[in-house]
Scaffold this motif. Structure first.
Motif, mmCIF file in Angstrom:
data_model
loop_
_atom_site.group_PDB
_atom_site.id
_atom_site.type_symbol
_atom_site.label_atom_id
_atom_site.label_comp_id
_atom_site.label_asym_id
_atom_site.label_seq_id
_atom_site.Cartn_x
_atom_site.Cartn_y
_atom_site.Cartn_z
ATOM 1 N N HIS A 281 40.651 6.122 -16.552
ATOM 2 C CA HIS A 281 39.339 6.456 -15.992
ATOM 3 C C HIS A 281 39.327 6.310 -14.469
ATOM 4 N N GLY A 282 40.515 6.101 -13.878
ATOM 5 C CA GLY A 282 40.624 6.067 -12.426
ATOM 6 C C GLY A 282 40.516 4.704 -11.789
ATOM 7 N N THR A 283 40.419 3.638 -12.598
ATOM 8 C CA THR A 283 40.311 2.290 -12.054
ATOM 9 C C THR A 283 41.695 1.684 -11.899
ATOM 10 N N ILE A 284 42.025 1.236 -10.702
ATOM 11 C CA ILE A 284 43.302 0.557 -10.508
ATOM 12 C C ILE A 284 43.066 -0.825 -9.908
ATOM 13 N N THR A 286 44.523 -4.064 -7.700
ATOM 14 C CA THR A 286 45.441 -4.375 -6.606
ATOM 15 C C THR A 286 45.251 -5.835 -6.202
ATOM 16 N N GLN A 287 46.159 -6.320 -5.355
ATOM 17 C CA GLN A 287 46.042 -7.694 -4.865
ATOM 18 C C GLN A 287 44.760 -7.901 -4.064
ATOM 19 N N ASN A 288 44.234 -6.819 -3.500
ATOM 20 C CA ASN A 288 43.052 -6.924 -2.641
ATOM 21 C C ASN A 288 41.756 -6.575 -3.356
ATOM 22 N N GLY A 289 41.836 -6.217 -4.637
ATOM 23 C CA GLY A 289 40.625 -5.909 -5.379
ATOM 24 C C GLY A 289 40.763 -4.677 -6.254
ATOM 25 N N ILE A 290 39.622 -4.193 -6.733
ATOM 26 C CA ILE A 290 39.573 -3.099 -7.696
ATOM 27 C C ILE A 290 39.190 -1.804 -6.991
ATOM 28 N N MET A 291 39.948 -0.757 -7.272
ATOM 29 C CA MET A 291 39.701 0.546 -6.655
ATOM 30 C C MET A 291 39.388 1.586 -7.725
ATOM 31 N N ASN A 292 38.346 2.382 -7.507
ATOM 32 C CA ASN A 292 38.113 3.576 -8.311
ATOM 33 C C ASN A 292 38.638 4.751 -7.510
ATOM 34 N N VAL A 293 39.802 5.235 -7.915
ATOM 35 C CA VAL A 293 40.488 6.251 -7.128
ATOM 36 C C VAL A 293 39.771 7.600 -7.182
ATOM 37 N N LYS A 294 38.790 7.742 -8.068
ATOM 38 C CA LYS A 294 38.029 8.992 -8.160
ATOM 39 C C LYS A 294 36.923 9.086 -7.113
ATOM 40 N N ALA A 331 47.042 15.478 -16.217
ATOM 41 C CA ALA A 331 47.522 14.292 -16.928
ATOM 42 C C ALA A 331 48.332 13.370 -16.021
ATOM 43 N N LEU A 332 48.983 13.927 -15.009
ATOM 44 C CA LEU A 332 49.805 13.116 -14.112
ATOM 45 C C LEU A 332 48.996 12.018 -13.433
ATOM 46 N N GLY A 333 47.734 12.291 -13.125
ATOM 47 C CA GLY A 333 46.902 11.262 -12.490
ATOM 48 C C GLY A 333 46.785 10.033 -13.361
ATOM 49 N N LYS A 334 46.530 10.233 -14.648
ATOM 50 C CA LYS A 334 46.394 9.116 -15.576
ATOM 51 C C LYS A 334 47.727 8.391 -15.755
ATOM 52 N N GLN A 335 48.809 9.141 -15.702
ATOM 53 C CA GLN A 335 50.125 8.527 -15.833
ATOM 54 C C GLN A 335 50.430 7.642 -14.624
ATOM 55 N N ILE A 336 50.141 8.138 -13.443
ATOM 56 C CA ILE A 336 50.389 7.369 -12.224
ATOM 57 C C ILE A 336 49.590 6.074 -12.220
ATOM 58 N N THR A 337 48.294 6.158 -12.532
ATOM 59 C CA THR A 337 47.465 4.952 -12.498
ATOM 60 C C THR A 337 47.851 3.972 -13.606
ATOM 61 N N SER A 338 48.291 4.485 -14.749
ATOM 62 C CA SER A 338 48.735 3.599 -15.837
ATOM 63 C C SER A 338 49.989 2.838 -15.435
ATOM 64 N N ILE A 339 50.936 3.545 -14.829
ATOM 65 C CA ILE A 339 52.157 2.879 -14.362
ATOM 66 C C ILE A 339 51.804 1.826 -13.319
#
Length: 376
Positions: A281-284, A286-294, A331-339
């Motif tokens: 759903h675009g949420t990643i 990080t060490q600095n917090g939560i990002m919604n990449v959308k 689909a690549l977007g979801k794959q990148i954020t999942s990894i």
């Protein structure tokens, strides 16, 4: 299975260890990516191993039983060979999935009768059958069949359910002890503590489970909607009654902050669908917090996805590009954020291990909890 406790934090209950299975060693504390149906969504096995650096993954008895089915798994030589994964696997017994099918299942002393979410067909899981299925799947660590109570849950229901889970555990142990592994390596059975958010029930369940003297112990029935304060209180209480020399697995937990707080309480193993589900759903994280990449703010941000990230995707792709992939539903977007998210979770528990070994975990954890809560 063997577990060696290696170091402890001077200011908390956090500890490190090495858990040895037939398919390799696991350095704890550890997070297990969830591969419900024999795949961690969106990832190849080589990405799990080489980029995410997963040391163990989780499969699910209920889903694998339905598809591809036990006959196919046995013909393949077990789940390891079926999915070409030569590292440790843990399987959930299916108790949580049965819990989630509350509208189409009936529970009694014998077991749980439920309808398939796929075609509505009727099935019966008993403690004995849950052991047989997990023998066929062939995971290194397998879970006892239990009832996961909902939240909120009335005290009397939680007590009756807990006692039934204890009786089911005895049946699981008897079946496990009377059968042998199918694929030439040992499997280890883990019991599950229940009791909802009631202190006396959690204490009773922890003491009962500990009395079975199995090689590892699991805590279930949490992360089902209760406040974080209850999650931490129940986890802290239970760990006081579990043997220190055996690994402790907190099932279905959780956010990065949850992991750090529960490591501080003495937990060694975690699993959760959150990093991959939220990634889709675009949420990643990080060490600095939560990002919604959308978010629109990243539209023209051509900096790398995460400058502190440990995965190849973090330096290969920009925020702008990943946002674009979500915008056009690639689909690549979801794959990148999942990894990214799974690599971050594995980095987090690995760094926790380093900090525990150095005796600096508590101060580092307190700092990280503040950073992880930020919205980017």
């Amino acid at each position: 299975m063997n577990f060696k406790l290696e170091s402890t934090d001077p200011k908390s209950k956090a500890r490190t260890g090495t858990l040895t299975t037939a398919h390799g060693e696991i350095k704890t504390p550890i997070f297990m990516p969830v591969g419900t149906a024999g795949t961690v969504k969106g990832l190849h096995q080589h990405e799990l191993k080489n980029d995410v650096k997963a040391q163990i993954i989780l499969g699910n008895t209920y889903h694998l039983y339905l598809r591809p089915g036990i006959e196919t798994l046995e013909k393949a030589g077990g789940l390891h060979k079926f999915m070409n994964w030569d590292m440790p696997i843990l399987t959930d017994s299916g108790g949580y999935q049965v819990y989630s099918l509350s509208g189409t299942r009936k529970i009694n002393e014998n077991g749980v009768k439920f309808q398939s979410h796929i075609d509505g067909s009727s099935h019966l899981f008993t403690p004995e059958y849950a052991m047989d299925i997990q023998r066929s799947i062939g995971a290194d660590l397998i879970m006892a069949f239990d009832e996961c109570t909902p939240y909120p849950c009335e005290y009397n229901y939680a007590r009756r359910s807990m006692h039934m889970t204890h009786r089911w555990l005895k049946r699981c142990v008897d079946r496990f002890d009377s059968t042998t592994p199918l694929y030439g390596y040992d499997q280890t059975l883990l019991p599950i503590i229940q009791g909802s958010v009631y202190k006396d029930l959690r204490k009773e369940s922890a003491e009962t489970i500990a009395s079975f003297d199995l090689p590892a112990n699991a805590i279930g029935g949490l992360s089902v909607g209760e406040p974080d304060e209850d999650l931490y209180e129940m986890t802290d209480l239970v760990c006081d009654y579990l043997p220190k020399e055996k690994p402790r697995y907190l099932m279905g937990v959780g956010t990065p902050i949850n992991l750090l707080e529960c490591i501080a309480l003495g937990i060694d193993m975690f699993d959760c669908v959150l990093p991959t589900r939220n990634a889709r759903h675009g949420t990643i994280y990080t060490q600095n917090g939560i990002m919604n990449v959308k978010n629109l703010k990243w539209k023209d941000d051509f900096t790398c996805l995460d400058e502190n990230g440990t995965s190849y995707v973090d330096s290969t792709y920009s925020k702008s590009y990943v946002r674009h992939l979500f915008t056009v539903n690639e689909a690549l977007g979801k794959q990148i954020t999942s990894i990214h998210n799974l690599a971050f979770y594995l980095w987090l528990v690995g760094e926790a291990r380093t900090q525990i070994e150095a005796g600096t975990f508590t101060d580092w954890k307190n700092k990280m909890v503040v950073q992880l809560a930020q919205k980017l």
